[in-house]
Design a protein around this motif. Structure first.
Motif, short mmCIF file in Angstrom:
data_model
loop_
_atom_site.label_atom_id
_atom_site.label_comp_id
_atom_site.label_asym_id
_atom_site.label_seq_id
_atom_site.Cartn_x
_atom_site.Cartn_y
_atom_site.Cartn_z
N SER A 21 43.39 6.64 -20.03
CA SER A 21 42.48 8.10 -20.48
C SER A 21 42.86 8.60 -21.65
CB SER A 21 42.70 9.16 -19.23
OG SER A 21 42.34 8.48 -18.08
N ASN A 22 43.76 8.16 -22.38
CA ASN A 22 44.03 8.97 -23.62
C ASN A 22 44.75 10.36 -23.67
OD1 ASN A 22 43.89 6.32 -24.78
ND2 ASN A 22 41.68 6.85 -25.75
N ASP A 23 45.22 10.73 -22.70
CA ASP A 23 45.63 12.07 -22.36
C ASP A 23 47.12 12.42 -23.24
OD1 ASP A 23 45.89 14.65 -21.88
OD2 ASP A 23 45.87 14.33 -19.63
N PHE A 24 47.14 12.24 -24.52
CA PHE A 24 48.21 12.28 -25.22
C PHE A 24 47.73 12.56 -26.78
CE2 PHE A 24 47.05 7.89 -25.64
CZ PHE A 24 46.89 7.61 -26.81
N ASN A 25 48.69 12.95 -27.60
CA ASN A 25 48.28 12.99 -29.16
C ASN A 25 49.68 13.02 -29.70
OD1 ASN A 25 46.81 13.23 -31.37
ND2 ASN A 25 45.77 15.03 -30.65
N PHE A 26 49.65 13.27 -31.03
CA PHE A 26 50.61 13.28 -31.92
C PHE A 26 50.38 14.19 -33.37
CE2 PHE A 26 49.77 9.21 -30.03
CZ PHE A 26 51.12 8.85 -29.59
N SER A 27 51.41 14.48 -34.08
CA SER A 27 51.38 14.92 -35.20
C SER A 27 52.35 14.98 -36.24
CB SER A 27 51.35 16.61 -35.03
OG SER A 27 52.50 17.10 -34.59
N ILE A 28 52.07 15.07 -37.53
CA ILE A 28 53.05 14.67 -38.62
C ILE A 28 53.13 16.22 -39.25
CG2 ILE A 28 53.71 13.93 -40.77
CD1 ILE A 28 52.08 11.24 -39.85
N ALA A 52 37.13 7.46 -19.25
CA ALA A 52 37.39 7.48 -17.95
C ALA A 52 38.03 5.92 -17.70
CB ALA A 52 36.03 7.41 -17.29
N PRO A 53 38.91 5.97 -16.78
CA PRO A 53 39.42 4.52 -16.68
C PRO A 53 38.56 3.46 -15.91
CG PRO A 53 40.07 6.29 -14.86
CD PRO A 53 39.49 6.91 -15.91
N ASP A 54 38.79 2.43 -16.02
CA ASP A 54 38.06 1.17 -15.38
C ASP A 54 38.30 1.52 -13.99
OD1 ASP A 54 37.08 -1.24 -14.14
OD2 ASP A 54 37.40 -2.13 -16.08
N VAL A 55 37.28 1.65 -13.31
CA VAL A 55 37.23 1.61 -11.78
C VAL A 55 38.04 0.44 -11.30
CG1 VAL A 55 35.85 1.52 -9.64
CG2 VAL A 55 35.06 3.11 -11.42
N GLU A 56 37.91 -0.84 -11.77
CA GLU A 56 38.62 -1.81 -10.94
C GLU A 56 40.16 -1.71 -11.43
OE1 GLU A 56 37.13 -5.46 -12.58
OE2 GLU A 56 35.27 -5.34 -11.43
N MET A 57 40.52 -0.97 -12.45
CA MET A 57 41.85 -0.93 -12.58
C MET A 57 42.52 0.21 -11.73
SD MET A 57 44.70 -1.40 -14.36
CE MET A 57 43.96 -2.65 -15.53
N THR A 58 41.78 1.08 -11.52
CA THR A 58 41.81 2.33 -10.57
C THR A 58 42.32 1.63 -8.88
OG1 THR A 58 40.82 4.15 -11.68
CG2 THR A 58 41.41 4.46 -9.31
N GLU A 59 41.34 0.88 -8.73
CA GLU A 59 41.32 0.22 -7.59
C GLU A 59 42.73 -1.00 -7.40
OE1 GLU A 59 36.74 0.11 -6.13
OE2 GLU A 59 37.65 -1.88 -7.06
#
Length: 771
Positions: A74-81, A463-470
């Motif tokens: 889901s890419n719920d992260f981030n970075f900075s310089i 949004a995550p792949d449904v099959e990955m969630t399962e």
């Protein structure tokens, strides 16, 4: 030896002048500072792009090492310089909110850690304290890493990600009934987790010990450390090649250029003040109230001031400290106002100022419960900032293409937890449902909103792949799909949202726990603009006693909730429930708001929407006034239907006559939005029929608009029909209409005591450029 017991006010972070910050840093910490010199254009571009690439590579490092689907899916992260004092030179395109306060966390660390325990080469600091800025709530955990060159502090890198669980009374670390922060996960101010390049095992063990999922939290900790380490190595290589002074000069120029470009854009926009009011529903389990957030944005010359005074006092769990409020502004302003400017956030943040009362839901004081901060008041504040920015942009013809109605106005938090018994195992799990990332984007002046496009505040959201969630969790998806009629109706339609329906895996035994949190169920957060209607109401349900064929040996896919059987339990805005073997969990998250009156939408566009299953035939007729026969537009019937709908508006607003739509010859000084212009004498008039409404000055013309309050469901089939399910307040669909042709200029689902929006049009005053 002396000891000091810090007060709560010391665990807060605010911007401060550079000179004052320098005075508070220990003289034992040498800083790399330069008087910026000239850098040739080629070197500038090469170094600038390399710094951008380093932030993206930080993302790849974290994704490859993390075991959490929050990061990997889901890419719920981030970075900075950042430079040596924490100003952000380059940020990532992941969750923008997570970098909205990283500079504040670094500032705090410089002030409070430079003497004891000290900041040295090879150190890194771990923080998840929302008052300091190391995350917007406790689940957001950051690693702050200083970079040294020749013994001097050259700059910082940061890596931050949402952690699935960091302790507290409830799995997922979200407690809807918390009375204060002591009923939630523990906030941790910056502590040295890496010393001289060595992970401090005692600190790392203490960190993961608090979690129900220590293996995931431990992996993420090491992944963030690795991302920072790799970034530092690459920055030092850049310094070796171009020189420390040159790289630092480029960093400063990047921020200066971003500031200059944003100020130049602001200078082309009208001066004025624009206001908006939004609501948070239910402050905690058992609460049935609405809690207002208010903002007045003043634009003068090349700067913005966001004034949040008058916002509701801190209460329940719907609070965020000052860093969260600032993040709400940043994650809205960057994509909407600085989308064509490189995101050197340190320079962009110089262009605005915040005014706010203490002890409010957008500037909460310790020890308020703040677990909902990012997806409650911070997000709600961002919605209002998006609204006032859109009003300002709409009043300047050259910037109308940048106008966007509010995107999915909140997140739909649902945490499922339990014991995975598939295959005879017994492994504990905690999983937020991240399908809700696929929100709808708001409509624009010239385009419909993007259907299930993601999230404005997380440009790289997935949004995550449904099959990955399962695969990861004992759940089976009956469906995940775009939801017809969810997009806010308008001349331009808001982007659709989606829904998902999960049941337990057939091999799963026992009952799962649910924790839910979501606002926008009655007073929509995903509002439209210029008369456009809001997108759908957020809705969370559990269907009890689902028919057995849907759980095992299913040979058909259910088409809708009615085909599941069973009894529907409506989940509250803030609360807990469970999911048994014979139950289904249904989540319908928010779409984008519409732009302009839906009765002005081109009939052929409505026909195409019906063909593409974006709009039902019933909604086409009842909301858009478009009648279809055999899949084609019946022109005569459509004209009659739209006339009938306007007469219906007139009766509700107490208007006796209707002025025909036309193309009046208006001597307009400025077009204020889709429906209104200002004439040479300062009168506001309707674009569509030429009716004069009233004086522009002070928003006085608002009194001349027809007002109509109706049932919320008149905003469309996507609006929840029974507000009393959630709150005690009376909720209405309020429209302000041209008194001549009854075109909607303002459409909102609000509590009945919501102020008539004179203040929302205060910006349309004599101070508007050219009026």
């Amino acid at each position: 030896m002396t000891s000091r017991i810090p007060g709560a006010d010391e665990f807060t972070s605010r911007p401060m002048p550079r000179e004052e910050l320098l005075r508070q840093i220990s003289p034992s910490l040498p800083l790399h500072q330069v008087d910026d010199g000239e850098v040739d254009a080629l070197t500038y571009e090469v170094v600038r792009h390399r710094l951008w690439a380093i932030t993206q590579e930080m993302g790849e490092t974290l994704r490859r090492m993390s075991g959490s689907h929050v990061v990997t899916e889901s890419n719920d992260f981030n970075f900075s310089i950042c430079d040596e004092l924490g100003e952000q030179v380059q940020v990532g395109t992941y969750n923008i909110g997570l970098i909205g306060s990283m500079d504040l966390a670094i500032t705090w660390t410089l002030r409070h850690r430079s003497d004891n325990p000290g900041i040295a080469e090879g150190d890194m600091f771990l923080c998840n304290d929302p008052w300091i800025g190391g995350g917007l709530h406790q689940n957001d955990a950051a690693i702050l890493a200083p970079i040294f060159h020749d013994g001097k502090l050259f700059g910082w890198t940061t890596a931050i990600a949402h952690q699935v669980d960091l302790g507290g009374p409830r799995p997922g670390s979200f407690s809807p009934s918390a009375q204060d922060v002591f009923g939630e996960a523990v906030p941790t101010p910056p502590m040295k987790v890496v010393r001289g390049g060595v992970l401090q095992r005692d600190i790392a063990d203490a960190w993961v010990r608090r979690s129900r999922l220590p293996h995931l939290v431990g992996l993420d900790l090491r992944a963030k450390i690795a991302a920072n380490k790799n970034a530092a190595e690459q920055i030092l290589r850049l310094i070796t090649k171009y020189g420390a002074d040159t790289v630092k000069s480029v960093m400063h120029r990047m921020m200066d250029d971003a500031e200059r470009r944003l100020r130049a854009k602001l200078a082309t926009l009208p001066d004025g003040t624009w206001s908006a009011v939004g609501y948070q529903e239910q402050s905690r389990t058992g609460d049935r109230g609405l809690h207002a957030i208010k903002v007045a944005m003043t634009k003068e010359a090349d700067r913005l001031v966001f004034d949040f005074r008058g916002t509701a006092g801190q209460t329940g769990i719907i609070n965020c400290p000052y860093p969260g409020l600032r993040a709400g502004i940043v994650f809205t302003m960057l994509p909407l106002l600085a989308g064509d400017i490189p995101w050197a956030a340190g320079g962009l943040m110089r262009c605005f100022e915040i005014i706010t009362d203490e002890d409010t839901i957008t500037n909460a004081s310790f020890p308020a419960a703040v677990g909902k901060g990012p997806f409650g008041p911070a997000w709600g504040s961002g919605n209002l900032v998006a609204e006032v920015l859109a009003k300002m942009l709409d009043a300047e013809p050259d910037h109308r293409s940048d106008v966007q109605s509010i995107c999915n106005g909140t997140t739909d938090l649902c945490v499922v937890s339990g014991v995975d018994t598939r295959g005879g195992g017994s492994k504990g799990f905690v999983s937020p449902i991240f399908d809700v990332m696929a929100g709808g984007y708001g409509a624009q002046v010239y385009h419909d909103g993007v259907d299930t496009g993601g999230r404005l505040i997380i440009p790289a959201a997935r949004a995550p792949d449904v099959e990955m969630t399962e695969y990861l969790y004992p759940l089976v998806a009956l469906w995940r799909r775009e939801q017809t009629d969810s997009g806010g109706p308008g001349r331009q339609r808001g982007g659709m949202s989606g829904s998902v329906c999960y049941v337990q895996h057939p091999d799963q035994a026992g009952t799962m726990s649910l924790v839910v949190s979501g606002t926008g169920k009655v007073a929509n957060q995903n509002v439209g603009l210029a008369g456009g209607y809001p997108g759908n109401s957020q809705l969370d349900l559990v269907v009890r006693g689902v028919r057995e064929p849907q759980l095992a040996q299913a040979i058909t896919i259910p088409g809708h909730l009615g085909e599941l059987g069973g009894e529907i339990e409506v989940l509250p805005c803030e609360g807990e429930s469970d999911l048994g073997p014979g139950d289904a969990l249904y989540l319908h998250w928010q779409a984008g708001g519409g732009y302009g009156d839906p009765l002005l939408r081109a009939p052929e566009s409505v026909r195409e929407d019906v063909q593409q299953v974006r709009v039902t035939a019933d909604a086409a007729e009842d909301v858009y006034g478009v009648v279809l026969r055999g899949g084609e537009v019946d022109v005569t019937a459509t004209e009659e239907r739209r006339a009938k709908l306007r007469r219906h508006r007139a009766s509700g607003a107490g208007v006796t006559g209707l002025t025909p739509l036309g193309t009046p010859d208006l001597d307009a000084v400025r077009r204020l939005d889709d429906n209104l212009v200002v004439l040479a004498d300062g009168t506001v008039a309707c674009v569509h029929c030429g009716t004069g409404i009233g004086p522009l000055a002070g928003g006085a013309f608002v009194a001349g608009l027809a007002r109509r309050d109706a049932a919320p469901t008149e905003a469309g089939p996507h609006i929840w029909h029974d507000p009393l399910e959630y709150v005690d307040a009376e909720i209405v669909f309020r429209q302000l209409l041209c008194p001549g042709c009854l075109t909607a200029v303002h459409s909102r689902v609000v509590p009945v005591d919501h102020p008539v929006p004179v203040d929302e049009y205060r910006g349309w005053s004599g101070r508007i450029t050219g009026s």
